[in-house]
Design an enzyme around this catalytic site. Structure first.
Site, short mmCIF file in Angstrom:
data_model
loop_
_atom_site.label_atom_id
_atom_site.label_comp_id
_atom_site.label_asym_id
_atom_site.label_seq_id
_atom_site.Cartn_x
_atom_site.Cartn_y
_atom_site.Cartn_z
N THR A 188 -2.83 6.12 -4.31
CA THR A 188 -1.67 6.83 -3.78
C THR A 188 -0.39 6.50 -4.54
O THR A 188 0.40 7.40 -4.84
CB THR A 188 -1.47 6.48 -2.29
OG1 THR A 188 -1.40 5.06 -2.14
CG2 THR A 188 -2.64 6.99 -1.47
N THR A 189 -0.22 5.23 -4.87
CA THR A 189 0.98 4.84 -5.61
C THR A 189 1.01 5.49 -6.99
O THR A 189 2.04 6.01 -7.42
CB THR A 189 1.04 3.31 -5.74
OG1 THR A 189 0.99 2.72 -4.44
CG2 THR A 189 2.32 2.87 -6.44
N ASP A 230 0.85 -1.19 0.00
CA ASP A 230 0.00 0.00 0.00
C ASP A 230 0.88 1.24 0.00
O ASP A 230 1.67 1.45 0.93
CB ASP A 230 -0.91 -0.02 1.23
CG ASP A 230 -1.85 1.17 1.26
OD1 ASP A 230 -2.61 1.35 0.29
OD2 ASP A 230 -1.81 1.92 2.25
N ASP A 245 -8.98 0.50 1.26
CA ASP A 245 -8.81 1.11 -0.06
C ASP A 245 -10.05 0.85 -0.92
O ASP A 245 -10.55 1.75 -1.60
CB ASP A 245 -7.56 0.54 -0.76
CG ASP A 245 -6.27 1.08 -0.16
OD1 ASP A 245 -6.35 2.02 0.65
OD2 ASP A 245 -5.19 0.55 -0.49
#
Length: 554
Positions: free
Chosen positions: A96-97, A63, A384
């Protein structure tokens, strides 16, 4: 008369200062390193990171925001990208990545343009034009969908490639049921869904509770362990005497007894008011005095003290109870209802279940995992997925995944660039190249031939905008047919956040830091074969604590 040629110093001697190209290069390098760290975690075949803190605690995850939060990052430019990830997580809960990777690639493309003599303001202008066009493209190709099948696909896509991958169908089904329970119109309050992990058992044993639960037991073992036809009092009022900083002079031992008797009488009155209200279950957000507990126990009332605020909100939604802030306001009308409340030990944790509620607008999911690391990663994956499902319910718009959107946006951006004059056109083209980092990374992490697949994807988009990369088969397929979709909000926020962070870093031409905070990077330092700066040449990135005690590898 003073010598006007005498040098003047306004900074301390031990201050480090980097200006112009050097400052910009250091900031871009730090950002690229950070993007490189999380890049290998992207996609269904992304790898995990093991993070060890100063206390020796281990976190295994892929994550993005968890990785960045757990790392001890010191470089200010890298910290800015961490803030991008946190903002992405807070707003939409996923992506986010992707946001960090795109930001790193935008900076990499900007550095090439700067080295070719393009001014920073022109690059920023081109990037702004590109973002506006990408958001326009996104609106045009987004699909209106809010049905249950789409929500299931959204949840599965969000959990693919994480610790829950092999059980994603079952977990996605649990999550959608929980979301639909708390849905009010087209709004989802994610705080009303409790996702709680229990170490022990298998992922398949995870379940959605018929009602809700709290992760604590009753205050006294002499209280009933279960209760039917429950009338629930919910209080934010301390059921104990307040500590008063006062001095009392007692001249007779009998006065002490009178004082204690008065205290006991006051506490009995508090207990009587609860008993007389008709409540047989009490949830208190504050403390409950031992004397009050004893009276409640004798009256056959289940009581719970110091209940978390988030749990109190869920109990309100599930049972219809009114949160009472003054015990004088506790009446039968403020009580909530539930058919069955019982305390159980699940593996090694005491849980209290509140079930058979009439119309519960709150939900709870019990996540099982064989170890703490596995169950923690499953919870992160489900959180998520909860974020993206909630975004889909609220917006009703999705885009195709598997790199399909990025390839289509890049294709249309290149056509748009031909209509823009001046050097801003070069920045728009660079933005298009940067977007392709997503499908390129998916292919790399899947061990596939990146160049051939990107070329094949570009060609396929001449006929269909839904063509994306199936990393399991190594083929270009229709993502809509494959059920790989993502919320529009996630993509929109990722691109906006990445571009804003990129623009902020590009505008920095002077870096002033306390001595030792940064170390000057040699201007002649080159990138390694991976296209990333060598890790040894970029100080200030920090690292994971607790690794100094690791024995050497033999």
């Amino acid at each position: 008369m003073a010598n006007i040629n005498q040098p003047m110093f306004i900074l301390r001697d031990d201050t480090d200062r980097f200006q112009g190209r050097t400052a910009l290069r250091m900031n871009i390098m730090a950002s690229q390193i950070l993007a490189g760290i999380v890049r290998t975690t992207l996609g269904p075949k992304g790898m995990d990171k093991m993070l060890v803190d100063k206390m020796g605690d281990v976190v295994v995850t892929n994550d993005g925001v968890t990785i960045l939060q757990e790392m001890d990052i010191a470089h200010p430019a890298a910290k800015m990208l961490v803030e991008v990830a946190k903002k992405q997580e807070n707003i939409v809960g996923d992506g986010t990545t992707s946001a960090v990777i795109v930001a790193g690639e935008l900076l990499k493309q900007a550095q090439k343009l700067i080295e070719d003599g393009n001014p920073v303001p022109t690059i920023i202008l081109g990037y702004r034009l590109a973002v506006a066009k990408v958001l326009e493209i996104m609106e045009n190709i987004s699909i209106d969908a809010r049905d249950e099948e789409t929500l299931l696909n959204i949840a599965r896509t969000a959990m693919t490639g994480k610790g829950s991958d092999f059980a994603k169908d079952e977990l996605a089904d649990l999550l959608i049921k929980a979301v639909l329970k708390v849905e009010e119109g087209e709004e989802i309050d994610k705080k009303l869904i409790k996702i709680h992990r229990i170490n022990g058992g298998s992922i398949e044993e995870s379940e959605i509770v018929d009602g809700i639960f709290i992760d604590q037991g009753r205050t006294l073992k002499t209280m009933p362990k279960e209760m039917k036809d429950c009338k629930i009092a919910l209080m934010k009022y301390p059921l104990e005497l307040k500590d008063v900083d006062a001095k009392v002079d007692l001249t007779d031992p009998l006065q002490m007894q009178v004082f204690l008797d008065n205290e006991a009488e006051m506490l009995k009155e508090v207990a009587d008011k609860i008993i007389n209200s008709g409540a047989n279950v009490l949830f208190c957000q504050k403390g409950i005095d031992d004397v009050v507990q004893q009276y409640l126990s004798k009256a056959g009332i289940m009581a719970f003290k110091r209940v978390k605020k988030s749990d109190v909100n869920r109990i309100m939604k599930a049972t219809g109870a009114t949160l009472v802030t003054n015990i004088e306001d506790l009446t039968p009308e403020t009580l909530g209802k539930a058919g069955y409340i019982h305390e159980e030990k699940v593996f090694d944790q005491i849980l209290t279940f509140i079930e058979d509620c009439e119309d519960p607008k709150a939900s709870s999911i019990l996540v099982r995992g064989s170890t703490r690391h596995i169950s923690s990663e499953i919870v992160r994956a489900m959180e998520d997925a909860l974020g993206v499902v909630a975004a889909t319910v609220e917006d009703g718009k999705v885009v195709v995944g598997g790199g399909a959107f990025e390839i289509e946006a890049a294709r249309q951006l290149r056509s748009y660039a031909n209509t823009v004059s001046g050097r801003a056109q070069l920045a728009i083209l660079a933005f298009a190249d940067a977007l392709e980092i997503i499908p390129r990374t998916l292919a790399e992490n899947g061990g596939l031939d990146t160049i051939d697949l990107i070329v094949e994807l570009r060609a396929a988009h001449e006929d269909s905008i839904n063509m994306g990369l199936n990393v399991f088969e190594g083929k270009v397929v229709d993502m809509m047919e494959a059920g790989v979709v993502e919320p529009q909000r996630v993509k929109k926020q990722a691109i906006r956040s990445a571009t804003e962070a990129c623009e902020m870093i590009l505008r920095i031409d002077d870096l002033v830091a306390a001595a030792g905070a940064l170390q000057k990077v040699d201007e002649d330092e080159n990138l390694d074969n991976s296209g990333m700066p060598p890790m040894g040449g970029m100080p200030g990135m920090g690292g994971m604590g607790g690794m100094g005690g690791m024995p050497p590898m033999m």
